[in-house]
Each structure stands twice: as structure tokens, then as C-alpha cells.
Design a protein around this motif. Structure first.
Motif, PDB file in Angstrom:
ATOM      1  N   ILE A 137       9.303 -11.226 -17.595  1.00  0.00           N
ATOM      2  CA  ILE A 137       9.009 -10.315 -18.622  1.00  0.00           C
ATOM      3  C   ILE A 137       7.480 -10.035 -18.654  1.00  0.00           C
ATOM      4  CG2 ILE A 137       9.101 -10.227 -21.088  1.00  0.00           C
ATOM      5  CD1 ILE A 137      11.628 -11.794 -20.999  1.00  0.00           C
ATOM      6  N   GLY A 138       6.503 -11.154 -18.665  1.00  0.00           N
ATOM      7  CA  GLY A 138       5.131 -11.031 -18.536  1.00  0.00           C
ATOM      8  C   GLY A 138       4.792  -9.860 -17.379  1.00  0.00           C
ATOM      9  N   CYS A 139       5.237 -10.022 -16.252  1.00  0.00           N
ATOM     10  CA  CYS A 139       5.061  -9.246 -15.043  1.00  0.00           C
ATOM     11  C   CYS A 139       5.556  -7.779 -15.456  1.00  0.00           C
ATOM     12  CB  CYS A 139       5.484  -9.366 -13.957  1.00  0.00           C
ATOM     13  SG  CYS A 139       4.588 -11.078 -13.073  1.00  0.00           S
ATOM     14  N   GLY A 140       6.693  -7.711 -16.000  1.00  0.00           N
ATOM     15  CA  GLY A 140       7.308  -6.237 -16.453  1.00  0.00           C
ATOM     16  C   GLY A 140       6.390  -5.529 -17.191  1.00  0.00           C
ATOM     17  N   LYS A 141       5.851  -6.267 -18.379  1.00  0.00           N
ATOM     18  CA  LYS A 141       5.017  -5.759 -19.416  1.00  0.00           C
ATOM     19  C   LYS A 141       3.626  -5.540 -18.650  1.00  0.00           C
ATOM     20  CE  LYS A 141       6.787  -8.285 -23.475  1.00  0.00           C
ATOM     21  NZ  LYS A 141       6.207  -9.252 -24.429  1.00  0.00           N
ATOM     22  N   HIS A 142       3.174  -6.146 -17.714  1.00  0.00           N
ATOM     23  CA  HIS A 142       1.766  -5.582 -17.232  1.00  0.00           C
ATOM     24  C   HIS A 142       2.044  -4.486 -16.130  1.00  0.00           C
ATOM     25  CE1 HIS A 142      -1.713  -5.693 -14.850  1.00  0.00           C
ATOM     26  NE2 HIS A 142      -1.113  -5.970 -13.548  1.00  0.00           N
ATOM     27  N   LEU A 143       3.264  -4.461 -15.667  1.00  0.00           N
ATOM     28  CA  LEU A 143       3.419  -2.976 -14.704  1.00  0.00           C
ATOM     29  C   LEU A 143       3.606  -1.889 -15.662  1.00  0.00           C
ATOM     30  CD1 LEU A 143       4.225  -1.810 -12.415  1.00  0.00           C
ATOM     31  CD2 LEU A 143       6.575  -2.365 -12.443  1.00  0.00           C
ATOM     32  N   ASP A 144       4.273  -2.054 -16.814  1.00  0.00           N
ATOM     33  CA  ASP A 144       4.521  -0.996 -17.866  1.00  0.00           C
ATOM     34  C   ASP A 144       3.175  -0.547 -18.404  1.00  0.00           C
ATOM     35  OD1 ASP A 144       7.344  -0.944 -17.693  1.00  0.00           O
ATOM     36  OD2 ASP A 144       7.646  -2.152 -19.383  1.00  0.00           O
ATOM     37  N   SER A 145       2.363  -1.533 -18.565  1.00  0.00           N
ATOM     38  CA  SER A 145       0.849  -1.137 -19.300  1.00  0.00           C
ATOM     39  C   SER A 145       0.169  -0.648 -18.131  1.00  0.00           C
ATOM     40  CB  SER A 145       0.261  -2.423 -19.981  1.00  0.00           C
ATOM     41  OG  SER A 145      -0.156  -3.418 -18.704  1.00  0.00           O
ATOM     42  N   THR A 146       0.006  -0.898 -16.886  1.00  0.00           N
ATOM     43  CA  THR A 146      -0.609  -0.243 -15.800  1.00  0.00           C
ATOM     44  C   THR A 146      -0.106   1.369 -15.503  1.00  0.00           C
ATOM     45  OG1 THR A 146      -0.818  -2.168 -14.711  1.00  0.00           O
ATOM     46  CG2 THR A 146      -1.121  -0.326 -13.381  1.00  0.00           C
ATOM     47  N   ILE A 147       1.264   1.575 -15.589  1.00  0.00           N
ATOM     48  CA  ILE A 147       1.702   2.697 -15.475  1.00  0.00           C
ATOM     49  C   ILE A 147       1.341   3.508 -16.632  1.00  0.00           C
ATOM     50  CG2 ILE A 147       3.980   4.081 -15.685  1.00  0.00           C
ATOM     51  CD1 ILE A 147       5.177   1.760 -13.946  1.00  0.00           C
ATOM     52  N   SER A 148       1.512   3.168 -18.030  1.00  0.00           N
ATOM     53  CA  SER A 148       0.958   3.846 -19.181  1.00  0.00           C
ATOM     54  C   SER A 148      -0.568   4.135 -19.076  1.00  0.00           C
ATOM     55  CB  SER A 148       1.246   2.818 -20.470  1.00  0.00           C
ATOM     56  OG  SER A 148       0.847   3.640 -21.504  1.00  0.00           O
ATOM     57  N   ALA A 149      -1.313   3.233 -18.431  1.00  0.00           N
ATOM     58  CA  ALA A 149      -2.810   3.660 -18.180  1.00  0.00           C
ATOM     59  C   ALA A 149      -3.037   4.430 -17.287  1.00  0.00           C
ATOM     60  CB  ALA A 149      -3.717   2.194 -17.989  1.00  0.00           C
ATOM     61  N   VAL A 150      -2.339   4.707 -16.190  1.00  0.00           N
ATOM     62  CA  VAL A 150      -2.368   5.550 -15.274  1.00  0.00           C
ATOM     63  C   VAL A 150      -1.907   6.895 -15.879  1.00  0.00           C
ATOM     64  CG1 VAL A 150      -1.447   6.718 -13.086  1.00  0.00           C
ATOM     65  CG2 VAL A 150      -2.297   4.256 -13.195  1.00  0.00           C
ATOM     66  N   GLY A 188       9.452   6.548 -13.740  1.00  0.00           N
ATOM     67  CA  GLY A 188       9.410   7.427 -14.917  1.00  0.00           C
ATOM     68  C   GLY A 188       8.176   7.958 -15.007  1.00  0.00           C
ATOM     69  N   GLN A 189       7.167   7.469 -14.434  1.00  0.00           N
ATOM     70  CA  GLN A 189       5.634   7.906 -14.701  1.00  0.00           C
ATOM     71  C   GLN A 189       5.408   9.260 -14.407  1.00  0.00           C
ATOM     72  OE1 GLN A 189       6.613   5.800 -12.488  1.00  0.00           O
ATOM     73  NE2 GLN A 189       4.906   4.939 -11.190  1.00  0.00           N
ATOM     74  N   LYS A 190       4.296   9.941 -14.900  1.00  0.00           N
ATOM     75  CA  LYS A 190       3.946  11.364 -14.619  1.00  0.00           C
ATOM     76  C   LYS A 190       3.111  11.545 -13.490  1.00  0.00           C
ATOM     77  CE  LYS A 190       2.341  11.994 -18.863  1.00  0.00           C
ATOM     78  NZ  LYS A 190       1.905  12.483 -20.146  1.00  0.00           N
ATOM     79  N   TYR A 191       2.384  10.305 -13.015  1.00  0.00           N
ATOM     80  CA  TYR A 191       1.307  10.806 -12.133  1.00  0.00           C
ATOM     81  C   TYR A 191       1.205   9.297 -11.121  1.00  0.00           C
ATOM     82  CZ  TYR A 191      -0.579  13.741 -15.834  1.00  0.00           C
ATOM     83  OH  TYR A 191      -0.534  14.505 -16.852  1.00  0.00           O
ATOM     84  N   LEU A 192       0.820   9.679  -9.785  1.00  0.00           N
ATOM     85  CA  LEU A 192       0.144   8.695  -9.145  1.00  0.00           C
ATOM     86  C   LEU A 192      -1.201   8.779  -8.928  1.00  0.00           C
ATOM     87  CD1 LEU A 192       2.865   8.510  -6.045  1.00  0.00           C
ATOM     88  CD2 LEU A 192       2.563   6.843  -8.154  1.00  0.00           C
ATOM     89  N   TYR A 193      -2.047   7.802  -8.815  1.00  0.00           N
ATOM     90  CA  TYR A 193      -3.602   7.776  -8.623  1.00  0.00           C
ATOM     91  C   TYR A 193      -4.248   6.981  -7.601  1.00  0.00           C
ATOM     92  CZ  TYR A 193      -8.298   7.853 -10.591  1.00  0.00           C
ATOM     93  OH  TYR A 193      -9.487   7.748 -10.830  1.00  0.00           O
ATOM     94  N   TYR A 194      -4.995   7.377  -7.026  1.00  0.00           N
ATOM     95  CA  TYR A 194      -5.423   6.553  -5.834  1.00  0.00           C
ATOM     96  C   TYR A 194      -7.038   6.670  -5.939  1.00  0.00           C
ATOM     97  CZ  TYR A 194      -0.644   6.651  -4.309  1.00  0.00           C
ATOM     98  OH  TYR A 194       0.547   6.425  -4.171  1.00  0.00           O
ATOM     99  N   SER A 195      -7.970   5.749  -6.194  1.00  0.00           N
ATOM    100  CA  SER A 195      -9.254   5.711  -6.048  1.00  0.00           C
ATOM    101  C   SER A 195      -9.644   5.912  -4.523  1.00  0.00           C
ATOM    102  CB  SER A 195      -9.885   4.574  -6.757  1.00  0.00           C
ATOM    103  OG  SER A 195     -11.069   4.153  -6.570  1.00  0.00           O
ATOM    104  N   LEU A 196     -10.575   6.766  -4.379  1.00  0.00           N
ATOM    105  CA  LEU A 196     -11.287   7.017  -3.006  1.00  0.00           C
ATOM    106  C   LEU A 196     -12.331   6.435  -2.669  1.00  0.00           C
ATOM    107  CD1 LEU A 196     -10.164  10.742  -2.920  1.00  0.00           C
ATOM    108  CD2 LEU A 196      -8.921   8.858  -1.974  1.00  0.00           C
ATOM    109  N   ASP A 197     -13.029   5.381  -3.862  1.00  0.00           N
ATOM    110  CA  ASP A 197     -14.370   4.962  -3.312  1.00  0.00           C
ATOM    111  C   ASP A 197     -13.968   3.336  -3.290  1.00  0.00           C
ATOM    112  OD1 ASP A 197     -13.775   5.007  -6.089  1.00  0.00           O
ATOM    113  OD2 ASP A 197     -15.639   4.965  -6.718  1.00  0.00           O
TER     114      ASP A 197
END
Length: 144
Positions: free
Chosen positions: A21-34, A135-144
Motif C-alpha cells: 500500500i505504501g509503494c502504491g501511494k508513492h507511485l500515485d504521488s509520483t504520477i501526481s507530481a509529474v 491514467g496520467q496525462k504526461y511522461l517526463y524524462y530529464s535530459l541532464d
């Protein structure tokens, strides 16, 4: 002894469920942040459509290989991305530095699946944690 073993098993299972459950919440918060950062990028002036932006000779990356970035841009578009942007652009001494790729995801499930296949390669190349379709809106890749 049997009772002790049963309690130990119940405690172990409860710990595993809590961890999951904790890992799922982390994944949800990461997707929300992206998604939140993606919304900020979309509303900013520090973005540009990737193919067009990469045409200019004074548009560069700090560390990323421009040929590899161009391949990913093409691959994301061919897979069905709605829009691929160079994001978080900074200007220094007459050069614009692209710091990230932002992929705007379509709603179509088949296109999303193809984009996430391309994304799994990009996750490896850009040292991101693997991301699945939530169901997220974006994918984000840092290039540096």
C-alpha cells in the motif's frame, strides 16, 4: 508453537500488505507530481515542440545525445503521442538548453500502450524508475 507461528505469519502478511500500500501511494504521488509539473510546463514559456526546437543550431542539451533525443521524439510521435515537447528550457550565453522531454499522452488505450513501450526504453536510457499506465496525462524524462 503453532499459535506463535500463526501470529508470525499474520504479522508478516500484514507487513507485506502495508508495504504494498505504501509503494502504491508513492507511485500515485509520483504520477501526481509529474502531471502537476507537466501542467506547469504546458502553461509556461520554457517549452517548445521538440522537432521544431531541435532544428536550431543554438538549441542544445547539457548532457543528452541530440541524435538519441531525436530518435525518441520520433518514436513517441510514431507511437501516437499527442505532443512531444522540450521542457524546462534555459538560456545561457545565446544558447537554449533543453532539460527534459514532456510527452503529452492521448486517451486512446492502444496508442498509450505503444507509448509506454517506447517509454520503457527511455526509462532505462534516462535512468528513470519504470512507469506504468495509471491514467496520467504526461511522461517526463530529464535530459541532464
Amino acid at each position: 508453537m503453532k499459535r506463535h507461528f500463526t501470529r508470525l505469519m499474520i504479522a508478516s502478511i500484514a507487513a507485506l500488505i502495508g508495504l504494498a500500500i505504501g509503494c502504491g501511494k508513492h507511485l500515485d504521488s509520483t504520477i501526481s507530481a509529474v502531471d502537476q509539473h507537466g501542467d506547469e510546463v504546458m502553461g509556461s514559456t520554457t517549452k517548445a515542440e521538440a522537432r521544431g526546437w531541435m532544428q536550431a543550431t543554438n538549441h542544445v542539451f547539457f548532457k543528452a545525445d541530440p541524435k538519441q533525443v531525436a530518435r525518441y521524439v520520433d518514436d513517441f510521435y510514431q507511437a501516437g503521442a499527442t505532443l512531444v515537447l522540450i521542457a524546462d528550457i534555459e538560456e545561457h550565453e545565446g544558447y537554449q538548453y533543453g532539460e527534459a522531454l514532456l510527452i503529452v499522452l492521448p486517451k486512446d488505450a492502444a496508442a498509450r500502450a505503444k507509448i509506454f513501450q517506447v517509454g520503457s526504453r527511455a526509462d532505462t536510457d534516462y535512468q528513470n524508475d519504470p512507469v506504468s499506465d495509471q491514467g496520467q496525462k504526461y511522461l517526463y524524462y530529464s535530459l541532464d
